[in-house]
Design a protein around this motif. Sequence first.
Motif, PDB file in Angstrom:
ATOM      1  N   LEU A  31      22.959  61.562   8.723  1.00  0.00           N
ATOM      2  CA  LEU A  31      23.599  60.495   6.918  1.00  0.00           C
ATOM      3  C   LEU A  31      24.378  60.606   7.797  1.00  0.00           C
ATOM      4  O   LEU A  31      25.541  59.495   8.219  1.00  0.00           O
ATOM      5  N   ARG A  32      25.514  61.800   8.932  1.00  0.00           N
ATOM      6  CA  ARG A  32      26.491  61.384   9.455  1.00  0.00           C
ATOM      7  C   ARG A  32      25.651  60.656  10.699  1.00  0.00           C
ATOM      8  O   ARG A  32      27.053  59.899  10.848  1.00  0.00           O
ATOM      9  N   GLU A  33      25.458  60.818  11.626  1.00  0.00           N
ATOM     10  CA  GLU A  33      25.293  58.875  12.824  1.00  0.00           C
ATOM     11  C   GLU A  33      25.150  57.712  11.578  1.00  0.00           C
ATOM     12  O   GLU A  33      25.637  57.465  12.061  1.00  0.00           O
ATOM     13  N   GLU A  34      25.001  57.985  10.406  1.00  0.00           N
ATOM     14  CA  GLU A  34      24.738  56.804   9.961  1.00  0.00           C
ATOM     15  C   GLU A  34      25.844  56.233   9.469  1.00  0.00           C
ATOM     16  O   GLU A  34      26.257  54.941  10.202  1.00  0.00           O
ATOM     17  N   VAL A  35      26.693  56.907   9.049  1.00  0.00           N
ATOM     18  CA  VAL A  35      28.285  56.782   8.527  1.00  0.00           C
ATOM     19  C   VAL A  35      29.090  56.640   9.984  1.00  0.00           C
ATOM     20  O   VAL A  35      29.859  55.298   9.786  1.00  0.00           O
ATOM     21  N   ASP A  36      28.398  57.094  11.139  1.00  0.00           N
ATOM     22  CA  ASP A  36      29.912  56.533  12.199  1.00  0.00           C
ATOM     23  C   ASP A  36      29.286  55.574  12.605  1.00  0.00           C
ATOM     24  O   ASP A  36      29.926  54.813  13.383  1.00  0.00           O
ATOM     25  N   SER A  37      28.108  55.573  13.017  1.00  0.00           N
ATOM     26  CA  SER A  37      28.272  54.066  13.229  1.00  0.00           C
ATOM     27  C   SER A  37      28.212  52.885  12.844  1.00  0.00           C
ATOM     28  O   SER A  37      28.666  51.441  13.002  1.00  0.00           O
ATOM     29  N   ILE A  38      28.037  53.051  10.884  1.00  0.00           N
ATOM     30  CA  ILE A  38      28.410  51.921  10.850  1.00  0.00           C
ATOM     31  C   ILE A  38      29.662  51.032  10.051  1.00  0.00           C
ATOM     32  O   ILE A  38      30.479  50.922  11.010  1.00  0.00           O
ATOM     33  N   GLU A  39      30.673  52.662  10.881  1.00  0.00           N
ATOM     34  CA  GLU A  39      32.092  53.039  10.652  1.00  0.00           C
ATOM     35  C   GLU A  39      32.834  52.150  12.225  1.00  0.00           C
ATOM     36  O   GLU A  39      33.773  51.015  12.085  1.00  0.00           O
ATOM     37  N   GLN A  40      31.766  52.189  13.285  1.00  0.00           N
ATOM     38  CA  GLN A  40      31.792  52.210  14.671  1.00  0.00           C
ATOM     39  C   GLN A  40      31.922  50.196  14.653  1.00  0.00           C
ATOM     40  O   GLN A  40      33.444  49.516  15.133  1.00  0.00           O
ATOM     41  N   GLU A  41      30.368  49.710  13.776  1.00  0.00           N
ATOM     42  CA  GLU A  41      30.395  48.489  13.716  1.00  0.00           C
ATOM     43  C   GLU A  41      31.536  47.960  13.221  1.00  0.00           C
ATOM     44  O   GLU A  41      32.070  46.284  13.493  1.00  0.00           O
ATOM     45  N   LEU A  42      32.337  48.602  11.579  1.00  0.00           N
ATOM     46  CA  LEU A  42      33.538  48.144  11.364  1.00  0.00           C
ATOM     47  C   LEU A  42      34.476  47.591  11.790  1.00  0.00           C
ATOM     48  O   LEU A  42      34.817  47.017  11.360  1.00  0.00           O
ATOM     49  N   GLU A 117      31.061  52.024   2.514  1.00  0.00           N
ATOM     50  CA  GLU A 117      31.615  53.593   1.322  1.00  0.00           C
ATOM     51  C   GLU A 117      30.698  53.779   0.708  1.00  0.00           C
ATOM     52  O   GLU A 117      31.039  54.898   0.288  1.00  0.00           O
ATOM     53  N   LYS A 118      29.896  53.046   0.552  1.00  0.00           N
ATOM     54  CA  LYS A 118      28.466  53.697  -0.260  1.00  0.00           C
ATOM     55  C   LYS A 118      27.928  54.999   0.392  1.00  0.00           C
ATOM     56  O   LYS A 118      27.309  55.848  -0.239  1.00  0.00           O
ATOM     57  N   LYS A 119      27.932  54.664   1.483  1.00  0.00           N
ATOM     58  CA  LYS A 119      27.423  55.909   2.649  1.00  0.00           C
ATOM     59  C   LYS A 119      27.995  57.059   2.971  1.00  0.00           C
ATOM     60  O   LYS A 119      27.967  58.052   2.519  1.00  0.00           O
ATOM     61  N   GLN A 120      29.159  56.791   2.554  1.00  0.00           N
ATOM     62  CA  GLN A 120      30.573  57.405   2.909  1.00  0.00           C
ATOM     63  C   GLN A 120      29.875  59.013   1.785  1.00  0.00           C
ATOM     64  O   GLN A 120      30.449  59.986   1.801  1.00  0.00           O
ATOM     65  N   ALA A 121      30.138  57.967   0.145  1.00  0.00           N
ATOM     66  CA  ALA A 121      30.180  58.843  -0.730  1.00  0.00           C
ATOM     67  C   ALA A 121      28.569  59.469  -0.738  1.00  0.00           C
ATOM     68  O   ALA A 121      29.053  60.191  -1.373  1.00  0.00           O
ATOM     69  N   ALA A 122      27.817  58.861  -0.645  1.00  0.00           N
ATOM     70  CA  ALA A 122      26.429  59.951  -0.662  1.00  0.00           C
ATOM     71  C   ALA A 122      26.608  60.722   0.674  1.00  0.00           C
ATOM     72  O   ALA A 122      26.323  62.517   0.047  1.00  0.00           O
ATOM     73  N   LEU A 123      27.536  60.614   2.059  1.00  0.00           N
ATOM     74  CA  LEU A 123      27.019  61.495   2.625  1.00  0.00           C
ATOM     75  C   LEU A 123      28.570  62.669   2.255  1.00  0.00           C
ATOM     76  O   LEU A 123      28.085  64.070   2.805  1.00  0.00           O
ATOM     77  N   VAL A 124      29.262  62.806   1.367  1.00  0.00           N
ATOM     78  CA  VAL A 124      30.176  63.793   1.336  1.00  0.00           C
ATOM     79  C   VAL A 124      29.113  64.452   0.288  1.00  0.00           C
ATOM     80  O   VAL A 124      29.755  65.568  -0.274  1.00  0.00           O
ATOM     81  N   GLN A 125      28.138  63.832  -0.965  1.00  0.00           N
ATOM     82  CA  GLN A 125      27.878  64.599  -2.167  1.00  0.00           C
ATOM     83  C   GLN A 125      26.461  65.333  -0.985  1.00  0.00           C
ATOM     84  O   GLN A 125      26.627  66.776  -1.510  1.00  0.00           O
ATOM     85  N   ALA A 126      26.517  64.976  -0.247  1.00  0.00           N
ATOM     86  CA  ALA A 126      24.898  65.387   0.570  1.00  0.00           C
ATOM     87  C   ALA A 126      25.471  65.897   1.296  1.00  0.00           C
ATOM     88  O   ALA A 126      25.308  67.867   1.751  1.00  0.00           O
ATOM     89  N   GLU A 127      27.278  66.262   1.638  1.00  0.00           N
ATOM     90  CA  GLU A 127      27.741  68.059   2.707  1.00  0.00           C
ATOM     91  C   GLU A 127      27.812  68.903   1.275  1.00  0.00           C
ATOM     92  O   GLU A 127      27.873  70.296   1.674  1.00  0.00           O
ATOM     93  N   GLU A 128      29.023  68.500  -0.023  1.00  0.00           N
ATOM     94  CA  GLU A 128      28.859  69.383  -0.887  1.00  0.00           C
ATOM     95  C   GLU A 128      27.116  69.980  -1.485  1.00  0.00           C
ATOM     96  O   GLU A 128      27.383  72.071  -1.228  1.00  0.00           O
ATOM     97  N   GLU A 129      26.126  69.324  -1.311  1.00  0.00           N
ATOM     98  CA  GLU A 129      24.557  70.534  -1.643  1.00  0.00           C
ATOM     99  C   GLU A 129      24.375  70.975  -0.384  1.00  0.00           C
ATOM    100  O   GLU A 129      24.138  71.808  -0.900  1.00  0.00           O
ATOM    101  N   TRP A 130      24.719  70.863   1.263  1.00  0.00           N
ATOM    102  CA  TRP A 130      24.508  71.402   2.201  1.00  0.00           C
ATOM    103  C   TRP A 130      24.789  72.519   2.050  1.00  0.00           C
ATOM    104  O   TRP A 130      24.325  73.818   2.292  1.00  0.00           O
ATOM    105  N   THR A 131      26.623  72.740   1.368  1.00  0.00           N
ATOM    106  CA  THR A 131      27.024  73.368   1.655  1.00  0.00           C
ATOM    107  C   THR A 131      27.160  74.732   0.429  1.00  0.00           C
ATOM    108  O   THR A 131      26.780  76.475   0.975  1.00  0.00           O
ATOM    109  N   THR A 132      26.693  74.410  -0.110  1.00  0.00           N
ATOM    110  CA  THR A 132      25.534  75.197  -2.097  1.00  0.00           C
ATOM    111  C   THR A 132      24.427  75.858  -1.383  1.00  0.00           C
ATOM    112  O   THR A 132      24.547  76.842  -1.281  1.00  0.00           O
ATOM    113  N   ARG A 133      23.651  74.921  -0.236  1.00  0.00           N
ATOM    114  CA  ARG A 133      22.285  75.207  -0.332  1.00  0.00           C
ATOM    115  C   ARG A 133      22.158  76.437   0.893  1.00  0.00           C
ATOM    116  O   ARG A 133      21.841  76.939   0.925  1.00  0.00           O
TER     117      ARG A 133
END
Length: 225
Positions: A31-42, A117-133
């Motif tokens: 997901l991090r890689e995906e967000v990075d690549s979208i950001e670069q393309e943007l 923005e959509k992917k980044q929000a998903a990433l933030v949520q995934a990061e939070e979930e990962w921290t808990t996990r």
Amino acid sequence: MHEIDSLYDKVRRRILLLNKAVEGSTELESLREEVDSIEQELQGTRTEQQDLELESRSLTERIRESESNLMSGELHNPRELEALQANIDSMKEHRTDLENRSVERLVMVDSLQATFEKKQAALVQAEEEWTTRKSSIESEIDQRKKEYLYLKRAREQVAEALSEENLEMYEHLRRRKNGVAVALLEDENCGACHTQVAVGILNNIRYSDELLSCPSCGRILLTEI
Ligand SMILES: [Zn+2]
């Protein structure tokens, strides 16, 4: 002895698994890689769009100069006038192309921005979930390590304590108690039948090499370190 061994192996394998799991989540990584690549393309598309706009503006400036040159009345040669007009037409055509490409990029930027923005929000949520996990994995590792040490010591204890006579009792228990001759002592209770063991007995057993048996079910109780 067999059930301690299998429990010991189970805990050991679980720790290995947890140690690997705590290193990171592959889903999060992708997901991090995906967000990075979208950001670069943007960013790349934004830069292209800005370049096209700059080029278009400078072309407009050149068209304006050529047109004012055409209108100035300074040129009299019809072929020169014709050539200048042709040049202006060609610049205008080029500018239209630039503008079209710029608009295409603008549309792409809008769509990429929304995806980003959509992917980044998903990433933030995934990061939070990962921290808990991760913290839950870490606390399980701590717990399992204690169990591991406990079982390691229990194996040694049982191996030492199982003299010929005890071994006989152990085998007898195993046959009687559905193959489970030992139980873990949980706080002051038998881990199998949950009967509380008198504190006096517990204290005696902690300082001796004797095997502790549950007063109710008779299973050998493995003591805490
Ligand atoms: Zn018991």
